[in-house]
Each structure stands twice: as structure tokens, then as C-alpha cells.
Design a protein around this motif. Structure first.
Motif, PDB file in Angstrom:
ATOM      1  N   MET A 167       0.837  -1.199   0.000  1.00  0.00           N
ATOM      2  CA  MET A 167       0.000   0.000   0.000  1.00  0.00           C
ATOM      3  C   MET A 167       0.875   1.253   0.000  1.00  0.00           C
ATOM      4  O   MET A 167       0.544   2.257  -0.650  1.00  0.00           O
ATOM      5  CB  MET A 167      -0.917  -0.001   1.227  1.00  0.00           C
ATOM      6  N   ALA A 168       1.999   1.188   0.702  1.00  0.00           N
ATOM      7  CA  ALA A 168       2.932   2.315   0.702  1.00  0.00           C
ATOM      8  C   ALA A 168       3.510   2.536  -0.691  1.00  0.00           C
ATOM      9  O   ALA A 168       3.685   3.678  -1.136  1.00  0.00           O
ATOM     10  CB  ALA A 168       4.058   2.062   1.704  1.00  0.00           C
ATOM     11  N   GLY A 169       3.817   1.438  -1.394  1.00  0.00           N
ATOM     12  CA  GLY A 169       4.341   1.556  -2.752  1.00  0.00           C
ATOM     13  C   GLY A 169       3.335   2.199  -3.690  1.00  0.00           C
ATOM     14  O   GLY A 169       3.704   3.025  -4.540  1.00  0.00           O
ATOM     15  N   LYS A 170       2.068   1.836  -3.544  1.00  0.00           N
ATOM     16  CA  LYS A 170       1.025   2.442  -4.377  1.00  0.00           C
ATOM     17  C   LYS A 170       0.873   3.922  -4.047  1.00  0.00           C
ATOM     18  O   LYS A 170       0.745   4.772  -4.940  1.00  0.00           O
ATOM     19  CB  LYS A 170      -0.304   1.698  -4.169  1.00  0.00           C
ATOM     20  N   LEU A 171       0.898   4.243  -2.760  1.00  0.00           N
ATOM     21  CA  LEU A 171       0.810   5.636  -2.343  1.00  0.00           C
ATOM     22  C   LEU A 171       1.985   6.439  -2.895  1.00  0.00           C
ATOM     23  O   LEU A 171       1.836   7.593  -3.319  1.00  0.00           O
ATOM     24  CB  LEU A 171       0.779   5.726  -0.813  1.00  0.00           C
ATOM     25  N   ALA A 172       3.171   5.816  -2.903  1.00  0.00           N
ATOM     26  CA  ALA A 172       4.362   6.481  -3.452  1.00  0.00           C
ATOM     27  C   ALA A 172       4.161   6.825  -4.921  1.00  0.00           C
ATOM     28  O   ALA A 172       4.522   7.919  -5.374  1.00  0.00           O
ATOM     29  CB  ALA A 172       5.587   5.581  -3.282  1.00  0.00           C
ATOM     30  N   SER A 173       3.585   5.901  -5.676  1.00  0.00           N
ATOM     31  CA  SER A 173       3.386   6.157  -7.111  1.00  0.00           C
ATOM     32  C   SER A 173       2.315   7.218  -7.345  1.00  0.00           C
ATOM     33  O   SER A 173       2.413   8.001  -8.286  1.00  0.00           O
ATOM     34  CB  SER A 173       3.016   4.865  -7.845  1.00  0.00           C
ATOM     35  N   ILE A 174       1.283   7.243  -6.496  1.00  0.00           N
ATOM     36  CA  ILE A 174       0.250   8.275  -6.634  1.00  0.00           C
ATOM     37  C   ILE A 174       0.867   9.657  -6.423  1.00  0.00           C
ATOM     38  O   ILE A 174       0.600  10.606  -7.169  1.00  0.00           O
ATOM     39  CB  ILE A 174      -0.905   8.026  -5.635  1.00  0.00           C
ATOM     40  N   MET A 175       1.717   9.751  -5.402  1.00  0.00           N
ATOM     41  CA  MET A 175       2.418  11.020  -5.164  1.00  0.00           C
ATOM     42  C   MET A 175       3.299  11.370  -6.366  1.00  0.00           C
ATOM     43  O   MET A 175       3.373  12.530  -6.785  1.00  0.00           O
ATOM     44  CB  MET A 175       3.262  10.923  -3.900  1.00  0.00           C
ATOM     45  N   ALA A 176       3.951  10.359  -6.920  1.00  0.00           N
ATOM     46  CA  ALA A 176       4.817  10.602  -8.075  1.00  0.00           C
ATOM     47  C   ALA A 176       4.015  11.071  -9.282  1.00  0.00           C
ATOM     48  O   ALA A 176       4.477  11.919 -10.054  1.00  0.00           O
ATOM     49  CB  ALA A 176       5.592   9.326  -8.422  1.00  0.00           C
ATOM     50  N   GLU A 177       2.790  10.518  -9.453  1.00  0.00           N
ATOM     51  CA  GLU A 177       1.949  10.925 -10.573  1.00  0.00           C
ATOM     52  C   GLU A 177       1.607  12.416 -10.510  1.00  0.00           C
ATOM     53  O   GLU A 177       1.405  13.059 -11.537  1.00  0.00           O
ATOM     54  CB  GLU A 177       0.652  10.101 -10.579  1.00  0.00           C
ATOM     55  N   TYR A 178       1.545  12.944  -9.299  1.00  0.00           N
ATOM     56  CA  TYR A 178       1.231  14.366  -9.131  1.00  0.00           C
ATOM     57  C   TYR A 178       2.494  15.227  -9.058  1.00  0.00           C
ATOM     58  O   TYR A 178       2.396  16.446  -8.870  1.00  0.00           O
ATOM     59  CB  TYR A 178       0.407  14.571  -7.857  1.00  0.00           C
ATOM     60  N   SER A 179       3.660  14.608  -9.190  1.00  0.00           N
ATOM     61  CA  SER A 179       4.910  15.345  -8.996  1.00  0.00           C
ATOM     62  C   SER A 179       5.075  16.489  -9.990  1.00  0.00           C
ATOM     63  O   SER A 179       5.513  17.587  -9.619  1.00  0.00           O
ATOM     64  CB  SER A 179       6.111  14.399  -9.076  1.00  0.00           C
ATOM     65  N   ASP A 180       4.750  16.246 -11.266  1.00  0.00           N
ATOM     66  CA  ASP A 180       4.905  17.307 -12.262  1.00  0.00           C
ATOM     67  C   ASP A 180       3.992  18.492 -11.949  1.00  0.00           C
ATOM     68  O   ASP A 180       4.410  19.657 -12.053  1.00  0.00           O
ATOM     69  CB  ASP A 180       4.615  16.778 -13.666  1.00  0.00           C
ATOM     70  N   GLY A 181       2.746  18.210 -11.556  1.00  0.00           N
ATOM     71  CA  GLY A 181       1.821  19.285 -11.215  1.00  0.00           C
ATOM     72  C   GLY A 181       2.270  20.062  -9.989  1.00  0.00           C
ATOM     73  O   GLY A 181       2.203  21.295  -9.951  1.00  0.00           O
ATOM     74  N   ILE A 182       2.743  19.327  -8.971  1.00  0.00           N
ATOM     75  CA  ILE A 182       3.237  19.993  -7.760  1.00  0.00           C
ATOM     76  C   ILE A 182       4.467  20.828  -8.077  1.00  0.00           C
ATOM     77  O   ILE A 182       4.611  21.966  -7.621  1.00  0.00           O
ATOM     78  CB  ILE A 182       3.553  18.946  -6.665  1.00  0.00           C
ATOM     79  N   ALA A 183       5.369  20.250  -8.898  1.00  0.00           N
ATOM     80  CA  ALA A 183       6.603  20.956  -9.248  1.00  0.00           C
ATOM     81  C   ALA A 183       6.324  22.227 -10.040  1.00  0.00           C
ATOM     82  O   ALA A 183       7.054  23.215  -9.918  1.00  0.00           O
ATOM     83  CB  ALA A 183       7.527  20.033 -10.041  1.00  0.00           C
ATOM     84  N   GLU A 184       5.260  22.226 -10.847  1.00  0.00           N
ATOM     85  CA  GLU A 184       4.908  23.426 -11.609  1.00  0.00           C
ATOM     86  C   GLU A 184       4.467  24.559 -10.692  1.00  0.00           C
ATOM     87  O   GLU A 184       4.689  25.739 -10.981  1.00  0.00           O
ATOM     88  CB  GLU A 184       3.800  23.105 -12.612  1.00  0.00           C
ATOM     89  N   ASN A 185       3.834  24.202  -9.579  1.00  0.00           N
ATOM     90  CA  ASN A 185       3.303  25.217  -8.662  1.00  0.00           C
ATOM     91  C   ASN A 185       4.318  25.661  -7.615  1.00  0.00           C
ATOM     92  O   ASN A 185       4.469  26.860  -7.368  1.00  0.00           O
ATOM     93  CB  ASN A 185       2.046  24.677  -7.965  1.00  0.00           C
ATOM     94  N   ILE A 186       4.995  24.690  -6.985  1.00  0.00           N
ATOM     95  CA  ILE A 186       5.900  25.051  -5.886  1.00  0.00           C
ATOM     96  C   ILE A 186       7.331  24.587  -6.128  1.00  0.00           C
ATOM     97  O   ILE A 186       8.183  24.729  -5.254  1.00  0.00           O
ATOM     98  CB  ILE A 186       5.397  24.481  -4.532  1.00  0.00           C
ATOM     99  N   GLY A 187       7.592  24.015  -7.298  1.00  0.00           N
ATOM    100  CA  GLY A 187       8.943  23.591  -7.633  1.00  0.00           C
ATOM    101  C   GLY A 187       9.265  22.196  -7.109  1.00  0.00           C
ATOM    102  O   GLY A 187       8.597  21.675  -6.206  1.00  0.00           O
ATOM    103  N   LEU A 188      10.305  21.593  -7.676  1.00  0.00           N
ATOM    104  CA  LEU A 188      10.749  20.276  -7.205  1.00  0.00           C
ATOM    105  C   LEU A 188      11.189  20.320  -5.748  1.00  0.00           C
ATOM    106  O   LEU A 188      11.022  19.358  -4.998  1.00  0.00           O
ATOM    107  CB  LEU A 188      11.902  19.764  -8.076  1.00  0.00           C
ATOM    108  N   SER A 189      11.771  21.448  -5.353  1.00  0.00           N
ATOM    109  CA  SER A 189      12.196  21.595  -3.966  1.00  0.00           C
ATOM    110  C   SER A 189      11.008  21.455  -3.020  1.00  0.00           C
ATOM    111  O   SER A 189      11.085  20.773  -1.993  1.00  0.00           O
ATOM    112  CB  SER A 189      12.880  22.949  -3.765  1.00  0.00           C
ATOM    113  N   GLY A 190       9.880  22.074  -3.377  1.00  0.00           N
ATOM    114  CA  GLY A 190       8.679  21.952  -2.561  1.00  0.00           C
ATOM    115  C   GLY A 190       8.144  20.533  -2.543  1.00  0.00           C
ATOM    116  O   GLY A 190       7.651  20.057  -1.514  1.00  0.00           O
ATOM    117  N   PHE A 191       8.241  19.844  -3.695  1.00  0.00           N
ATOM    118  CA  PHE A 191       7.786  18.452  -3.754  1.00  0.00           C
ATOM    119  C   PHE A 191       8.591  17.584  -2.794  1.00  0.00           C
ATOM    120  O   PHE A 191       8.035  16.801  -2.022  1.00  0.00           O
ATOM    121  CB  PHE A 191       7.917  17.923  -5.184  1.00  0.00           C
TER     122      PHE A 191
END
Length: 595
Positions: A540-564
Motif C-alpha cells: 500500500m505504501a508503494g502504491k501511495l508512493a506512485s500516486i504522489m509521483a503521478e502528481y509530482s509534475d503538477g506539484i513541481a509546476e506550482n511550488i517547484g521540485l524543492s517543494g515536492f
């Protein structure tokens, strides 16, 4: 025969039974196959079609990776049940290893240029690896546990040594499969992983008697149990099975819909837009798949509480501790598993991997040492094992030796390629060898540290989660200069090196310790099943990790990779503090185990 093999009943190597080292090398080859393929999977999926990849987007690749990792850790529940009730640990391991070998064969065949689309064979290969790993994984840990008395003070050390076997395979697999896949052919990379899984199967099969009757037979049925054992047993009632079936229906529907969405690249068979809710000023669509997932959680949590009430006090308290520790493991692995997703992409697209001048020479020297030194140590361990078992188990030593001869040849070819290459380009997958290399280097120090200084399980988990958070803190600092939304950058690789070091230090304080506590706290009749439950939480942790990764580009666009990366700095640290606050109540609930 007792439920465990007494340490003094076997010849020992480095203070542990020889059976531990047979398991060491078998687990090493299984991890070779898993981590070797793991190093390639994302890179293969996102590689351009002209580079023989599939040309998927990052989000699509992360989604497939997440389902794969989750199912790899979910299926051990089946493997644990089969071993406990039908086949015993040894047979289940053998069947699992054979299926994994077939899976890698299918993946290798799927990339051959045969004039037809063989993607379905690739998916079949992934499914077989998932199924085989589910049978294999919990039973290896269970066999280790059955080689020692329940409260043996050698158990933590044994699991640390076993964990070195895990990471030796991860190191060699990532080093060679990653190099071959990135440099020569995805087919060769996937196929190589299967070849060494076959060697692992053969060496285990021909030494299977070393593990004794307890590991080779399923647990006694209640009808054959003593009155005391019958009194402690908590069988599944018809109501339990009905509830489990309902939860299973919701969970399987969610999984099948998710897999169908990945394979079809966006389609669903469950209703996508069931209704909308307003949150943070936005309308958020709620789909049936998410509802089914939440319903499955509610059902299984209800079933778990219902069953816990029926156990006797001491067993009930100890089982509660297993579930609490397993819950906090989610926070660790959901962050740690970014290594296969966002950290892999960070290494490929945002890290300066071209070294010149003295830095290039320095890398070649370090790479040479990292390639050769662990192989020398493993060869020495094989020599010690061969001396101990060659007369009784000659075929095991034969197949182990052949596999290492091949590995030595491949390692030397890779070293030659790297040393004499004109340009010093660090492979993307190279960074993933850092974790197993650091574990191989640090595990003996941790083993000695735990013997010298006494820490409780929750205290060790706090250390591990804090070190993990510090690793992501390094990435957050290192990526501060990257413009939000940027698709490429050229950050120093020092930040990745520091992150992998700190993550590894955290892992050594969490993973082997967690496995040891499951072994100590679980009733013997439920050992493999509870290892399966442990891996469900990890999945379940692995799946949660991938879900977070799927949103990484969107998060990085708003607050940067550093914020992610800062998100993964804060969450594990807070989880560690909560775990530390539970130290005293958890110790009480262990009823003397954690002393």
C-alpha cells in the motif's frame, strides 16, 4: 521437531547456522531479478519509441510502476497462507521462484522484434513476477525466523545478515541489468534478471533439506493440536469469510479497474465521474474506483478489529503492536519508494551525469571499487559456505559457483567498458546501486551497534524516519535552483549521493528491525500469514508512493521540485515523532518481547 531449528543443530558460519547463508544467496538472486527489472521499468516505459522504448508519459509510467510494486507486496498474503496451510515454506518458495523465472522470460521475449505487437506478453511477464514474488517473499523471512528460538538474541543479527543478501542482489542486479538495458538492449536486461533467478531456484532446491521439517511442512491442523493450542486458535468463522469476501470484491474491483486504466492508457470500466464535491474552491470529481477502495479499507479494518477481540490478552496485544508498526512503515516506504519513480527521473533529467577531468577519473576509481569490492566479499562468503556444505549439498555449491563465475565475467566487462570509455557518463540506474552498496557497508556496523546499545523498536523507527526525512531535505536543498515546471536541469549529483546515504541509514533502522519484530511477536502458527500482512502494508505504501509521483509534475509546476521533496521531509519526521511518543505503551503491549 520444534517449530524452529536450534542454532546449535547446524554447523555455523560467522556465528549463524549454514541454512541462513543458503537463504542469503537464494534471496540475493530473487532481489537481483526484482531490483534489476525495477531499475529498467520506468526508463524503458518513458524511453522514446525510436530508442526501443514505449514512449509513455511520466505519469503513465509511474502509474504502472505503482500497481506493480503494490501487487508484488500484496500477493505475499496468498504465499503466507499457502505455506501455513497447504505447502509449507520450502515448497512455496520453490514454486514462486519458478514462476518468477517464467515471468522474466516473458518480459524478455516481449521486446523481441518479431513483426507483431507483444505488449500482452510483457504484461503477462509482470503478472507472473508479481505472483511468483508473492509466493516467494514472505516464506524466505519465515524460514529465517524458524531457524532460531522465538526469543533468540541472534535474531536481529540474523535478519541484518539476511538483509545484506537482499541488498547484495539489489546491488548486482541494478549494476548489471541497468547497464546492459541502458547500453545494449532492454531485452537483454530483462532476460538477464530471469537467468539468475533460475540459478537461485536451483541452489535452493538442492539444499532444501537443510531447513528441516518445520519449514518444509504446513502448520499442524487444529485437530492435531494440543488442548492449549486449540484454546489459543482463532479460526475464521463463516461471518469472517463473508466479510472478507465483500472486502475482497471491493479491493479486486479497484485493482482491476486501475490495471485496466493503465493498460488501456486512460479507460475505465467503473464509473469515472460519480459526483463532484467542492474543496479549496475547486470541484473535485469522485469516481467509483476510489469509493470501492475506501469501502474495502473500512471492511478489512472492521474485520481486523473483530478478530483481534477474540485472541487471548497477550497475543492480542502483541498483534496490535505488529499492526501499529506496520502502519508506520507506510510512511517510511511511501517516501523511500520515490527512488524508483521521481528520484529515478530526477537522476535522468535534472542531474548533471557527465563528468570531466579529475571528477571523471574519480568516478571511474569509485565505480571500479564499488563493482569489485562487494564481489570479493560475496565470493569469500561463498567459499566459507562451500567448505561447510559441499559434501552434503554439492549441487547447491555447483550452481552458486557457476552463477558467480558468470557474474564476475559481466562485472569485469562492465568495468572495462566504463574505464576505457571516452566520455564519462554516469548511467541513470547507477544511482540506485548506492542504496544496496551503503547497506552492505553499514549493516555490520548496525548489527554491532544494536548489540552494544539498547533501543526499543519505536526508538529505532524514530531514528529511521528522521534519517529518511533528512535525505529528502538534501534533495529539497539541491533542487532549490530549479525553475518551477522545468523539464530538465543540471544539478550536482552530490545531493543524490547524500540522499541515498541518509535513506539507507534510515532503512537499516526500520526494515530489518521490523521483520525481526514480526518474527518475535507473531504466534508461530500465524508466522507466514503475518509476514504477508506486513508486506500488504508495504505494498500500500508503494502504491501511495506512485500516486504522489503521478502528481509530482503538477506539484513541481506550482511550488517547484524543492517543494515536492520538502513534502517527504516533513511527513516522515512527523510520523517518527508520533512513533516515539508511543514508545512506552507499545513496550507494555509487547509483554516482555522488547527488553
Amino acid at each position: 521437531m520444534a517449530d524452529y531449528i536450534q542454532e546449535n543443530e547446524q554447523q555455523e558460519i560467522l556465528g549463524h547456522p549454514i541454512g541462513l547463508f543458503v537463504l542469503f544467496f537464494t534471496e540475493m538472486w530473487e532481489r537481483f531479478s526484482y531490483y534489476g527489472m525495477r531499475a529498467l521499468l520506468i526508463l524503458f516505459l518513458v524511453a522514446k519509441i525510436e530508442d526501443d522504448g514505449w514512449g509513455w508519459s511520466r505519469t503513465e509510467a509511474f502509474a504502472l510502476y505503482g500497481w506493480y510494486v503494490m501487487l508484488v507486496y500484496l500477493l505475499p498474503l496468498l504465499g503466507g497462507w499457502l505455506a501455513d496451510n497447504k505447502w509449507g515454506h520450502v515448497k512455496t518458495v520453490i514454486v514462486g521462484a519458478a514462476i518468477i523465472t517464467l515471468g522474466h522470460t516473458a518480459m524478455a521475449v516481449s521486446d523481441l522484434q518479431m513483426g507483431i505487437d507483444l505488449k500482452f506478453v510483457f504484461y503477462l511477464g509482470l503478472f507472473l513476477i508479481v505472483l511468483g514474488t508473492g509466493l516467494f517473499k514472505p516464506n524466505m523471512s519465515s524460514i529465517v525466523g524458524k531457524m532460531y528460538a522465538p526469543q533468540s538474541d541472534k535474531k536481529d543479527g540474523a535478519y541484518t545478515i539476511f538483509y545484506m543478501g537482499v541488498n547484495s542482489g539489489a546491488f548486482i542486479g541494478t549494476l548489471l541489468v541497468g547497464w546492459i538495458g541502458e547500453t545494449f538492449s532492454w531485452t537483454w536486461g530483462f532476460g538477464l534478471a530471469g537467468i539468475f533467478m533460475l540459478f537461485g531456484l536451483l541452489q535452493f532446491y538442492f539444499a532444501r533439506s537443510v531447513f528441516g521439517k518445520a519449514a518444509s511442512e504446513p502448520n499442524k491442523k487444529t485437530i492435531d493440536a494440543t488442548p492449549e493450542e486449540k484454546e489459543q486458535d482463532v479460526p475464521f468463522t463463516k461471518t469472517d469469510l463473508t466479510i472478507a469476501a465483500i472486502g475482497g470484491f471491493f479491493a479486486i474491483s479497484w485493482i482491476v479497474d486501475g490495471l485496466y486504466s493503465v493498460v488501456s492508457r486512460g479507460n475505465h470500466f467503473l464509473v469515472e465521474n460519480l459526483f463532484e464535491v467542492e474543496a479549496f474552491g475547486k470541484n473535485i470529481s469522485v469516481n467509483m474506483s476510489s469509493i470501492f477502495f475506501l469501502l474495502s479499507l473500512v471492511v478489512f479494518i472492521t474485520l481486523g478489529f473483530s478478530r483481534l477481540k477474540r485472541f487471548q490478552l497477550i497475543e492480542r496485544d502483541r498483534l496490535k503492536v505488529v499492526f501499529i508498526i506496520a502502519f508506520f512503515v507506510i510512511f517510511f516506504w511511501a517516501s523511500f519508494e520515490q527512488a524508483g519513480t521521481t528520484m529515478n527521473i530526477f537522476a535522468r533529467d535534472y542531474t548533471n551525469r557527465t563528468l570531466i577531468g579529475n571528477w571523471g577519473l574519480f568516478y571511474k576509481i569509485i565505480d571500479f571499487i564499488l563493482s569489485i569490492a562487494p564481489m570479493l566479499i560475496l565470493t569469500w562468503v561463498i567459499y566459507k559456505l562451500a567448505k561447510a556444505i559441499i559434501k552434503k549439498y554439492p549441487l547447491t555449491i555447483l550452481f552458486t559457483s557457476i552463477s558467480f563465475i558468470i557474474i564476475w565475467v559481466l562485472v569485469l566487462l562492465r568495468v572495462y567498458d566504463k574505464v576505457f570509455a571516452e566520455a564519462t557518463l554516469v548511467d541513470t540506474s547507477w544511482f540506485q546501486i548506492l542504496n544496496p552498496v551503503f547497506i552492505i557497508s553499514l549493516a555490520p556496523l548496525y548489527s554491532m551497534f544494536w548489540k552494544k546499545y539498547t533501543f526499543s523498536g519505536p526508538q529505532k523507527f524514530f531514528m529511521g524516519l528522521t534519517l529518511l526525512a533528512a535525505g529528502f531535505g538534501m534533495l529539497a536543498i539541491g533542487s532549490m535552483g530549479i525553475t518551477p515546471g522545468a523539464q530538465t536541469a543540471s544539478v550536482s549529483m552530490v545531493w543524490l549521493l547524500l540522499a541515498y546515504l541518509l535513506h539507507t541509514m534510515g532503512e537499516l533502522a526500520v526494515s530489518p528491525v521490523g521483520l525481526s519484530y514480526v518474527s518475535k511477536l507473531a504466534p508461530a502458527r500465524m508466522l507466514a500469514f503475518l509476514f504477508g500482512i506486513w508486506y500488504v502494508f508495504t505494498g500500500m505504501a508503494g502504491k501511495l508512493a506512485s500516486i504522489m509521483a503521478e502528481y509530482s509534475d503538477g506539484i513541481a509546476e506550482n511550488i517547484g521540485l524543492s517543494g515536492f521533496f520538502l513534502i517527504f521531509t516533513i511527513i516522515p519526521f512527523v510520523a517518527g515523532l508520533v512513533m516515539l511518543s508511543l514508545n512506552k505503551p507499545l513496550k507494555r503491549m509487547m509483554h516482555g518481547i522488547d527488553k
